[in-house]
Write an enzyme that holds these catalytic residues in place. Structure first.
Site, short mmCIF file in Angstrom:
data_model
loop_
_atom_site.label_atom_id
_atom_site.label_comp_id
_atom_site.label_asym_id
_atom_site.label_seq_id
_atom_site.Cartn_x
_atom_site.Cartn_y
_atom_site.Cartn_z
CG ASP A 1 -49.38 -21.88 82.55
OD1 ASP A 1 -49.59 -21.28 83.62
OD2 ASP A 1 -48.42 -21.61 81.79
CE1 TYR B 1 -44.95 -18.68 77.91
CE2 TYR B 1 -46.88 -20.02 78.28
CZ TYR B 1 -45.68 -19.52 78.72
OH TYR B 1 -45.20 -19.87 79.97
CE LYS C 1 -47.42 -18.40 83.14
NZ LYS C 1 -47.52 -19.12 81.86
CG HIS D 1 -44.34 -14.46 82.29
ND1 HIS D 1 -44.88 -14.72 81.05
CD2 HIS D 1 -43.59 -15.55 82.59
CE1 HIS D 1 -44.49 -15.91 80.64
NE2 HIS D 1 -43.69 -16.43 81.55
P1 NAD Z 1 -41.81 -29.48 80.24
O1 NAD Z 1 -40.98 -29.81 81.40
O2 NAD Z 1 -43.28 -29.53 80.35
O3 NAD Z 1 -41.31 -30.42 79.07
C1 NAD Z 1 -41.85 -30.31 77.78
C2 NAD Z 1 -41.05 -31.19 76.83
O4 NAD Z 1 -41.23 -32.56 77.20
C3 NAD Z 1 -41.51 -31.06 75.40
O5 NAD Z 1 -40.40 -31.17 74.56
C4 NAD Z 1 -42.43 -32.25 75.19
O6 NAD Z 1 -42.46 -32.67 73.91
C5 NAD Z 1 -41.80 -33.28 76.12
N1 NAD Z 1 -42.83 -34.18 76.67
C6 NAD Z 1 -43.96 -33.83 77.31
N2 NAD Z 1 -44.64 -34.93 77.69
C7 NAD Z 1 -43.93 -35.99 77.27
C8 NAD Z 1 -44.12 -37.39 77.36
N3 NAD Z 1 -45.18 -37.90 77.97
N4 NAD Z 1 -43.17 -38.20 76.80
C9 NAD Z 1 -42.08 -37.69 76.19
N5 NAD Z 1 -41.85 -36.38 76.08
C10 NAD Z 1 -42.78 -35.53 76.61
O7 NAD Z 1 -41.30 -28.04 79.71
P2 NAD Z 1 -41.91 -26.61 79.39
O8 NAD Z 1 -42.76 -26.58 78.19
O9 NAD Z 1 -40.74 -25.69 79.44
O10 NAD Z 1 -42.79 -26.25 80.68
C11 NAD Z 1 -44.17 -26.57 80.78
C12 NAD Z 1 -45.01 -25.32 80.85
O11 NAD Z 1 -44.57 -24.48 81.92
C13 NAD Z 1 -44.88 -24.40 79.63
O12 NAD Z 1 -45.57 -24.91 78.50
C14 NAD Z 1 -45.45 -23.13 80.18
O13 NAD Z 1 -46.87 -23.23 80.22
C15 NAD Z 1 -44.86 -23.12 81.58
N6 NAD Z 1 -43.61 -22.33 81.69
C16 NAD Z 1 -43.65 -21.18 82.40
C17 NAD Z 1 -42.50 -20.40 82.55
C18 NAD Z 1 -42.55 -19.16 83.36
O14 NAD Z 1 -41.61 -18.35 83.31
N7 NAD Z 1 -43.59 -18.95 84.12
C19 NAD Z 1 -41.29 -20.79 81.93
C20 NAD Z 1 -41.28 -21.98 81.20
C21 NAD Z 1 -42.45 -22.76 81.09
#
Ligand code: NAD
Length: 275
Positions: free
Chosen positions: A47, A52, A77, A110
């Protein structure tokens, strides 16, 4: 080799893998390595988004891994500065060029950015992109029930999914049930609460009970609710850990312990005012 994993049937002909790699806030270089690592680990879903700034890295990661294009479910997106039919159509072309692919599997609007009042025209561009094969499926992100209904009323075409903020602290019960009645799948962004849910005592207790990590328990929770989760990591061990969720299950007491964590508090912007 494709590892066994769960998929969801979308309302068109496609299936989407229930766990994907998110790459928000990863540079081109980090996204490139993370995508390669993820595909080597068995992920078949990535994704990204034009905003990004890492579509080039994502495309390079796909090629580095050597996975056949048709085996990977790739999402991008349309950003808020490209609403409207022509702008969205042009933005998709630019994304395809940066990704260096002929099509994406899923193209999302988005944010609805209601202040622009133009998302229906943007949606028409996505429908057109699906017709001409540049997007296999089309959906939205951060739309509320009224926004979704308006797309359906004005175009007759429902998004296959809505990607929304969803994690143990923001469980979105009302929108999830609206999606269900509209035949729209729910995809969880920030599925780990941007990491904030990983230290929650209730989650840690469930994790200890199953001999799993907090991240695995939360991702499993999304799967059992029928959601599609896209946890983000650029760390190889975590990318591996987050995909190792297909061989255990949560029980009713685990699910009710996690249900009790819902506070309805957003980490991200409110879609009814953002953009
Ligand atoms: P997330 O909830 O996936 O959390 C990511 C955080 O958790 C990072 O700091 C990472 O280092 C940590 N993490 C991940 N796996 C871990 C593990 N196994 N152990 C310890 N820490 C861990 O947060 P995110 O990045 O905000 O969301 C995921 C994805 O969602 C984004 O990368 C993006 O692709 C999407 N997204 C979309 C929108 C939107 O508006 N559509 C907004 C935000 C994010």
């Amino acid at each position: 080799m494709v590892k066994p994993q769960l998929t969801i049937q979308l309302s068109d002909t496609q299936r989407i893998p229930q766990v994907g790699l998110g790459v928000w806030q990863a540079s081109d270089t980090d996204a490139r390595t993370a995508v390669r690592t993820a595909l080597e680990e068995g992920y078949r879903h990535v994704d990204t988004a034009s905003i990004y700034g890492n579509e080039k890295g994502v495309g390079e990661g796909l090629r580095d891994a050597g996975t056949a294009r048709e085996q990977v479910f790739l999402t991008t997106k349309i950003w808020n500065d490209a609403h409207g039919f022509d702008a969205a159509t042009a933005a998709l072309e630019e994304s395809l060029e940066r990704l260096n692919v002929e099509y994406v599997d899923l193209l999302l609007v988005h944010w609805p950015t209601p202040s622009q009042d133009n998302y229906v025209n943007t949606w028409r561009a996505l429908i057109n992109a699906q017709r001409n094969g540049k997007a296999r499926s089309v959906g939205v992100s951060n739309f509320n029930q009224d926004h979704l209904q308006r797309l359906i009323d004005e175009t007759g075409v429902a998004p296959v999914l809505n990607q929304i903020e969803l994690h143990p602290f923001m469980q979105q019960a009302a929108l999830r049930s609206a999606h269900e009645s509209m035949g729209i799948a729910t995809q969880s962004w920030s599925p780990l609460g941007q990491g904030s849910a990983l230290t929650n005592p209730a989650i840690l207790e469930v994790a200890q009970k199953h001999g799993r990590t907090a991240a695995q328990v939360i991702i499993r929770w999304h799967l059992e609710l029928g959601l599609i989760a896209i946890p983000k990591s650029v760390t190889p061990e975590r990318i591996r850990e987050n995909f190792n969720v297909f061989d255990f299950a949560l029980d009713a007491s685990d699910l009710s312990a996690i249900a009790a964590l819902d506070s309805g508090k957003r980490l991200g912007p409110d879609p009814s005012t953002f953009g």
